[in-house]
Scaffold this motif. Structure first.
Motif, PDB file in Angstrom:
ATOM      1  N   ASN A 294     -54.314  65.363 -19.193  1.00  0.00           N
ATOM      2  CA  ASN A 294     -54.630  66.186 -18.344  1.00  0.00           C
ATOM      3  C   ASN A 294     -55.817  66.943 -18.762  1.00  0.00           C
ATOM      4  N   THR A 295     -56.691  66.770 -19.943  1.00  0.00           N
ATOM      5  CA  THR A 295     -57.720  67.288 -20.518  1.00  0.00           C
ATOM      6  C   THR A 295     -58.906  66.916 -19.642  1.00  0.00           C
ATOM      7  N   SER A 341     -65.603  81.406 -17.902  1.00  0.00           N
ATOM      8  CA  SER A 341     -64.618  80.997 -18.834  1.00  0.00           C
ATOM      9  C   SER A 341     -64.771  81.477 -19.970  1.00  0.00           C
ATOM     10  N   ALA A 342     -65.876  81.991 -20.476  1.00  0.00           N
ATOM     11  CA  ALA A 342     -66.095  82.484 -21.783  1.00  0.00           C
ATOM     12  C   ALA A 342     -65.296  83.796 -22.075  1.00  0.00           C
ATOM     13  N   GLU A 343     -65.287  84.774 -20.919  1.00  0.00           N
ATOM     14  CA  GLU A 343     -64.592  85.826 -20.894  1.00  0.00           C
ATOM     15  C   GLU A 343     -63.251  85.727 -20.580  1.00  0.00           C
ATOM     16  N   MET A 353     -54.458  80.098 -18.890  1.00  0.00           N
ATOM     17  CA  MET A 353     -55.008  80.547 -18.031  1.00  0.00           C
ATOM     18  C   MET A 353     -55.924  78.811 -17.652  1.00  0.00           C
ATOM     19  N   GLN A 354     -55.217  77.663 -18.306  1.00  0.00           N
ATOM     20  CA  GLN A 354     -55.649  76.400 -18.159  1.00  0.00           C
ATOM     21  C   GLN A 354     -57.226  76.191 -18.706  1.00  0.00           C
ATOM     22  N   LEU A 355     -57.272  76.872 -19.514  1.00  0.00           N
ATOM     23  CA  LEU A 355     -58.944  76.803 -20.017  1.00  0.00           C
ATOM     24  C   LEU A 355     -58.956  75.692 -21.032  1.00  0.00           C
ATOM     25  N   ASP A 487     -46.492  84.797 -18.884  1.00  0.00           N
ATOM     26  CA  ASP A 487     -46.997  83.864 -19.704  1.00  0.00           C
ATOM     27  C   ASP A 487     -48.453  83.581 -20.186  1.00  0.00           C
ATOM     28  N   ASP A 488     -49.388  84.389 -19.335  1.00  0.00           N
ATOM     29  CA  ASP A 488     -50.662  84.597 -19.658  1.00  0.00           C
ATOM     30  C   ASP A 488     -51.356  85.595 -19.959  1.00  0.00           C
TER      31      ASP A 488
END
Length: 612
Positions: A294-295, A341-343, A353-355, A487-488
Motif C-alpha cells: 500500500n505504500t 503534506s509537510a504541515e 492521515m495516510q501520509l 485515531d489521527d
C-alpha cells in the motif's frame, strides 16, 4: 467524346474535393472512462464449496452476504452498497456511448475468489451486451500478498444482527470468540498474482486478437513485427518476473501496454511493490515473506526500478510512432494533499492521515522525465489533480480518480481531442437504484448493538439517506467521528477546536472593533458563525480533502468564506497547532481544477471548464 472528357474531369475533380474535405473533417474523439477503487464485493454470490447464502432480507426475501454497517463506518470504503453504484456507473458509461473502460486497481474487496469471479461475470456481461472493453491493473487489495494465502473476515452480518465470521480455513480462526458458528470456505481466501491475473486474463493482462499491439516490460519483439501468437507466447506469468533487491526471490509484474484503438496506447503500470521481510522463510512462494504494497511508488523506486526504464522505452516509441500515451496505475505519482503534506506531518505525525502513502517528489520527476505526461491513479479514494515539473522541464499531470465506495462517489471521463489537448470530466454517481435495499439488515444490526450496549454504536440517521451520494456523505461523517478523530487528531488540539462554535474560533485572537471591520469587509455578520462548531469545520475539511471541487457546492460559498476568515485569524495565533491547521485548511481549499477541465500539453496548463 468531349462531353465524356468533361464529365470524367468533373468526376475526378469531385472525388479530389471530396477526399480533401474528408481529410479536414474532425475524427470522432476517443473517450475513456476510469473507475478506480470499485472494491467490488459480490454480495449475491454463492460459495462453490459451502451452501451458506448469507442472510435473508426481511423485506425482499433475497439472500445477501454483506458486511456490518459498523465495519463500513470504521473503514475508508463502503463494502456493500458500492455493488449497486458500480453497476450504475457502468450503465451511465453505456448511455454515453463510451467503449473503453479502465479500472486502475482495487477492483476487488481483497482479492477473494468469490468476489473476483463475481466481478469477472459483470465485466463479461457488459462486454458481450454493450461492446465495452475493460483494461485493469492491480491494486494492493487485489493482490494482498504476491502469493495466495488463507484469510478471514470477522465482520460479515449474520443472523439477528450479530457478526458472522467467514474464513478460508479452520486453522485461521485463532482465539476468536464468535457470536455465531464460523463459515468455512476457500472462496474467501486472498488470491495471489497467479490466480487473480488468470481469472482477469481477458481484461488487459494478456493480449487479445483484436488488440493492435500489446507488450510487457519483458517482451522482446518490436511494434513493426508484432504478432498475436508471439505476444501470447511471451505473456505467460512465468516470463514476467523481476528479482527482488537483496534477495534471490522473483516476483511477478503484471504491467502491460496495449493499443486498443488506433493511435492510443494505454500504459498499465503494476505499481504493487512488496517489501521482503528481514528474515525470509527460504520458501519460493511464501506470502508471509512480504509486507503489503500500500505504500506505492516510493517502494517502486527501490524494488521495481526496471519499470522506469521500460516506461522510458515505451514513451519514446509512442512519440516516434505518433501514438498518444495514457498511463494508469493504482497509486498516485504526485502529492495529493494540495502541497500541505509537510504541515499535516507536523500537526498529526508522520504515520497519521495516510501520509506514508504520499509519493516523494522524486517519483513525479522520474516518471515525467521517463515521458509520462498524464497519469490516472486511485488508491486514496479522492478527487484531485496534481501537477509537477521536473528539473529537466518535463511536466506530469496526475489525475486522482475518486472511488465509488466513498465520498464523493464518481468516475472520470478522458476525452482525447488531440495529442496536445485532453479533457477530463468527473461524473458523480448520486442516484443509484436499490442503494437502500440492504437497510433492513442494518435495522437488525442496530437493535443488536443497542441490546449489547456497544460502545461504538453508529448514528441511525444514515438509514434516512435520500440517495447514494447522501449515503456516502453520512459514511464520511461517521468515519470522521468514529475513527479519524480518535485515531489521527492530537487530543489537545481536538479539545481546542472540536466543540467550539465558529464564533468562539473567530474571537480567539480578535478584539470587537477589529472583528467588526473584518466582518463588514467580507459581507458577514457574527451570527453567521454561531450555527456551526469546530467538528463541522473538521468534517468539511475531510469533504474538501476527499472531493476537492466537488465538495464546494455541498459546503456552500458562504460557509467557505467564513472558514477562510477564521483561518486568516488562526494563522496569527500563539498556538502553533492552530496556525498549522489554518494553513492546511487554506491549502485544501485552493487546489488545481479537479472537476471538469482541459489540459493543454503544449503550454503545460489547465483550463477550468466547471460552471461556477
Amino acid at each position: 467524346m468531349l462531353l465524356k472528357t468533361i464529365s470524367l474531369s468533373f468526376l475526378l475533380l469531385s472525388v479530389l474535393v471530396s477526399c480533401k474535405t474528408e481529410q479536414h473533417l474532425p475524427e470522432k474523439k476517443t473517450q475513456i472512462a476510469f473507475i478506480a477503487d470499485a472494491h467490488l464485493q459480490d454480495i449475491f454470490a454463492k460459495f462453490e464449496d459451502n451452501s451458506y447464502r448469507g442472510i435473508k432480507n426481511p423485506v425482499t426475501g433475497e439472500y445477501a452476504n454483506i458486511r456490518t454497517m459498523n465495519a463500513q463506518l470504521h473503514s475508508t470504503r463502503i463494502f456493500n452498497e458500492n455493488y449497486f453504484a458500480f453497476l450504475e456507473a457502468l450503465n451511465d458509461i453505456v448511455k454515453r456511448g463510451i467503449k473503453q473502460v479502465v479500472l486502475p486497481g482495487d477492483f476487488s474487496d481483497d482479492g477473494q475468489p468469490v468476489h473476483v469471479k463475481g466481478l469477472k461475470k459483470i465485466l463479461n456481461e457488459y462486454s458481450k451486451k454493450y461492446g465495452l472493453s475493460f483494461y485493469v491493473t492491480t491494486g494492493n487489495h487485489d493482490v494482498v500478498r504476491p502469493f495466495a494465502q488463507d484469510a478471514l473476515k470477522t465482520d460479515f452480518l449474520g443472523k439477528d444482527g450479530k457478526e458472522q465470521i467467514i474464513s478460508s480455513s479452520k486453522n485461521n480462526l485463532g482465539k476468536t470468540k464468535p457470536e455465531l458458528e464460523p463459515i468455512i470456505t476457500t472462496g474467501i481466501k486472498n488470491w495471489g498474482y497467479k490466480e487473480t491475473i488468470q481469472e482477469m486474463a481477458t481484461f488487459g493482462f494478456f493480449p487479445k486478437k483484436n488488440d493492435l499491439y500489446w507488450e510487457t516490460p519483458f517482451s522482446n519483439y518490436k511494434y513493426e513485427n508484432y504478432n498475436y501468437k508471439e505476444a501470447l507466447k511471451q505473456s505467460v506469468l512465468e516470463k514476467r518476473t523481476y528479482l527482488i533487491k537483496n534477495t534471490n526471490l522473483y516476483l511477478p509484474d503484471a504491467s502491460y501496454v496495449v493499443e486498443p484503438v488506433k493511435g492510443i496506447w494505454l500504459l498499465a503500470i503494476d505499481a504493487n511493490a512488496y517489501v521482503p521481510n528481514e528474515k525470509l522463510s527460504g520458501q519460493s512462494q511464501n506470502p508471509h515473506d512480504f509486507s503489503g504494497a500500500n505504500t506505492g511508488y516510493n517502494n517502486v523506486l527501490i524494488y521495481k526500478n526496471h519499470l522506469i526504464d521500460w516506461v522510458k522505452k515505451v514513451s519514446a516509441e509512442a512519440g516516434q510512432k505518433g501514438k498518444i500515451l495514457i498511463a494508469f496505475s493504482h497509486y498516485p505519482m504526485v502529492d495529493f494533499n494540495n502541497n500541505a503534506s509537510a504541515e499535516l506531518k507536523m500537526l498529526f505525525g508522520a504515520n497519521k492521515m495516510q501520509l506514508q502513502r504520499v509519493p516523494n517528489e522524486e517519483v513525479a520527476s522520474h516518471f515525467a522525465d521517463a515521458g509520462i505526461q498524464i497519469h490516472f491513479g486511485g488508491h486514496m479514494h479522492i478527487n484531485d489533480t496534481g501537477v509537477r515539473k521536473s528539473a529537466e522541464g518535463n511536466t506530469l499531470f496526475n489525475i486522482q480518480t475518486p472511488s465509488l465506495a466513498a465520498y464523493m462517489p464518481a468516475y472520470k471521463i478522458l476525452t482525447i481531442h488531440s495529442k496536445n489537448q485532453m479533457e477530463v470530466e468527473t461524473i458523480v454517481i448520486d442516484k443509484v437504484p436499490k442503494f437502500n435495499s440492504l437497510f433492513p439488515f442494518y435495522e437488525q444490526e442496530y437493535v443488536h448493538l443497542q441490546n449489547t450496549k456497544s460502545t461504538s454504536i453508529w448514528n441511525k440517521e444514515i438509514l434516512k439517506a435520500q440517495d447514494y451520494k447522501d449515503f456516502t456523505t453520512w459514511h464520511l461523517k461517521e468515519l470522521v467521528r468514529l475513527r479519524f478523530l480518535p485515531d489521527d487528531f492530537p487530543p489537545d488540539f481536538l479539545q481546542s477546536i472540536e466543540k467550539r462554535s465558529g464564533r468562539e474560533l473567530l474571537e480567539l485572537n480578535k478584539n470587537i472593533s477589529e472583528l467588526d471591520k473584518d466582518l463588514k469587509s467580507n459581507y458577514l455578520t457574527i451570527s453567521d458563525f454561531e450555527f456551526w462548531t469546530g467538528f463541522d469545520m473538521i468534517f468539511d475539511f475531510y469533504r474538501l480533502k476527499n472531493a476537492d471541487e466537488l465538495a464546494v457546492s455541498e459546503i456552500g460559498n458562504e460557509r467557505l468564506k467564513q472558514y477562510k476568515l477564521i483561518c486568516s485569524e488562526l494563522k496569527k495565533s500563539t498556538d502553533p497547532k492552530l496556525v498549522l491547521w489554518a494553513g492546511i485548511f487554506l491549502k485544501t481549499i485552493n487546489g488545481e481544477p479537479s472537476d471538469h477541465f482541459m489540459i493543454d500539453f503544449k503550454n503545460n496548463k489547465i483550463d477550468n471548464l466547471s460552471v461556477k
